[in-house]
Design an enzyme around this catalytic site. Structure first.
Site, PDB file in Angstrom:
ATOM      1  CG  HIS A 210       2.044 -14.329  -4.615  1.00 51.20           C
ATOM      2  ND1 HIS A 210       3.257 -13.774  -4.954  1.00 51.20           N
ATOM      3  CD2 HIS A 210       2.213 -15.670  -4.685  1.00 51.20           C
ATOM      4  CE1 HIS A 210       4.118 -14.743  -5.234  1.00 51.20           C
ATOM      5  NE2 HIS A 210       3.512 -15.911  -5.068  1.00 51.20           N
TER       6      HIS A 210
ATOM      7  CB  SER B 269     -14.577   7.474  12.290  1.00 47.42           C
ATOM      8  OG  SER B 269     -14.590   8.709  11.621  1.00 47.42           O
TER       9      SER B 269
ATOM     10  CE  LYS C 122     -13.791   3.888   8.678  1.00 48.46           C
ATOM     11  NZ  LYS C 122     -12.500   4.457   8.394  1.00 48.46           N
TER      12      LYS C 122
ATOM     13  CD  GLU D 105      -5.555   1.065  11.351  1.00 50.40           C
ATOM     14  OE1 GLU D 105      -6.493   1.269  12.143  1.00 50.40           O
ATOM     15  OE2 GLU D 105      -5.239   1.843  10.455  1.00 50.40           O
TER      16      GLU D 105
END
Ligand code: ARG
Length: 462
Positions: free
Chosen positions: A151, A272, A278, A285
């Site tokens: 979980h 970014s 970043k 992803e």
């Protein structure tokens, strides 16, 4: 002559044509045409000299295609007709003999089977590469403690090597599924004709041997209408992509500032456009997001084949884009998985710290009580009470006093009971207590690693 009294509507032509995508079948189409021409001559169906001309003409066509100078025409409907058209331009009317004892129905099924086998074998090798990387990284990080989750809550500590090997086993099953798909695609449809067979004494086994097919399809109707080898491949690809999506999801989480379990290699990350600090895990992803696309190809292909009456139907022309895109997408995903896993740097301190959260040992305390004869369900209740007492008083489990312990269970009464309790809470014992087969303790993990090594080396399906 033509049986039609008016030209095709331009929109029908666009709907009907597959040339824009099926041109990538050309190497298979040329190979099967050459094998077919040789067989026709060997069987005395066409003169040997004509077969020679056809084979040389096909080689010339192949050179044009390979060098990107094949003169495609707007009215080329598909790659099969384009190649035959061009062949005839080059060698003259003898080109018209190539399609003797053959239909585009068995022809296209054969091209697609050849492509599918190549895709499945390529995927097998690419999966193997990821397995190798996983094995190496698991070996390197065999005894690095980390939290295991259920979980997405810290559940029980495990070793990082154990976690990485979980992916190894998923991929080993994927590899076997691709092996199965490759074998299924190894039955040659060619020779089935349009659907009923052909009225020449062809030698299908000769063609199959030249093209590397293991067998010939035993039923001509099934041969031209079957695409289940493609469903097998897409099924293997969908499951494999789904596995990679879980890996991608974990890399995204683990590389976040919140976890800081790892840092992804720069070669597989991007910056970014606005926030200079970043480093984004785009590749991870995309591993997450490409999986549903491949699953959709599987689902769409089931939709195409569902309830189709035998035998060939034009619906089946839709098989190719699903196959090609699944192949292209999966290969990129496998390359990204291998690249990221090879270069990822894990943070031993962060992992250990997270694994050192004492609450994670609650199950082991319950097991301790079980070893003293208490039924597990009752032990679970006792430990829940201890956890609650600790949480409510702002302490961790090891800060509960022997007196408090004794209040929760007689098993903790006396110096022996309390000592065992505090001992269980010392970190390595939580991991080393998992002695069952397949568990995380180091002796079991070493066993697992050796097994993984032998599975990788035996290379099934080839
Ligand atoms: N382009 C077609 C396909 O991909 C080739 C087979 C055409 N056969 C036919 N009977 N129209 O399925």
């Amino acid at each position: 002559m033509s049986r039609f009294s008016e030209p095709q509507h331009p929109d029908f032509q666009r709907l009907n044509a597959s040339i824009d995508f099926d041109r990538r079948l050309w190497p298979f189409d040329v190979a099967q045409s050459k094998a077919h021409a040789r067989m026709l001559a060997a069987q005395g169906i066409i003169p040997a000299g004509d077969a020679q001309v056809l084979v040389e003409g096909l080689d010339a066509v192949a050179r044009e295609l390979d060098q990107g100078r094949f003169p495609f025409r707007d009215d080329d409907e598909d790659i099969h007709m384009a190649i035959e058209r061009r062949l005839t331009e080059i060698v003259g009317p003898v080109g018209g003999r190539l399609h003797t004892a053959r239909s585009r129905n068995d022809q296209v099924a054969t091209d697609v089977a050849m492509y599918t086998r190549q895709a499945a074998e390529g995927a097998q090798q690419a999966v193997e590469r990821v397995m190798e990387v996983l094995l190496a990284r698991a070996e390197e990080h065999l005894d690095w403690p980390m939290p295991g989750y259920t979980h997405l809550q810290r559940a029980q500590p495990v070793y990082l090597g154990h976690h990485l090997l979980a992916y190894f086993w998923m991929l080993s099953r994927d590899r076997a599924r691709f092996g199965f798909a490759a074998r299924e695609a190894g039955r040659m449809p060619l020779g089935a004709g349009a659907l009923a067979g052909v009225s020449f004494d062809t030698d299908r086994r000769m063609v199959a041997a030249e093209l590397g097919f293991q067998e010939i399809a035993p039923n001509s109707l099934d041969a031209v209408s079957g695409r289940d080898f493609l469903l097998d491949y897409l099924g293997a690809a969908a499951t494999c992509a789904t596995h990679l999506s879980r890996l991608g999801a974990e890399l995204v989480l683990w590389s976040s500032e919140e976890f800081r379990f790892c840092e992804l290699p720069d070669a597989w990350s991007s910056g970014s456009s606005i926030m200079p600090q970043k480093k984004n895990p785009d590749a991870a992803e995309l591993l997450r997001a490409k999986a549903p696309r491949i699953v959709a190809h599987l689902s769409a292909m089931h939709g195409v084949m569902h309830a189709l009456p035998l035998t060939y139907n034009k619906d089946m022309q839709e098989d190719k884009e699903h196959l090609f895109d699944a192949d292209d997408t999966l290969r990129l995903c496998l390359a990204a998985a291998a690249g990221m896993l090879a270069g990822v740097r894990f943070d031993a301190e962060r992992l250990r710290e997270a694994a050192g959260d004492e609450m994670i040992a609650a199950t082991d305390i319950a097991d301790l009580l079980v070893k003293h004869g208490m039924p597990f369900r009752q032990a679970h209740g006792v430990v829940a009470g201890l956890v609650r007492a600790a949480v409510e008083s702002g302490r961790v489990l090891s800060q509960l006093t022997p007196q408090e312990l004794a209040q929760h269970s007689d098993a903790f009464a006396g110096p022996e009971g309390a000592r065992a309790y505090y001992e269980v809470l010392s970190q390595s014992s939580w991991l080393e207590s998992k002695v069952s087969q397949g568990g995380t303790s180091l002796p079991r993990l070493r066993e697992q690693l050796a097994l993984a090594r032998s599975v990788l080396d035996e290379a099934p399906g080839r």
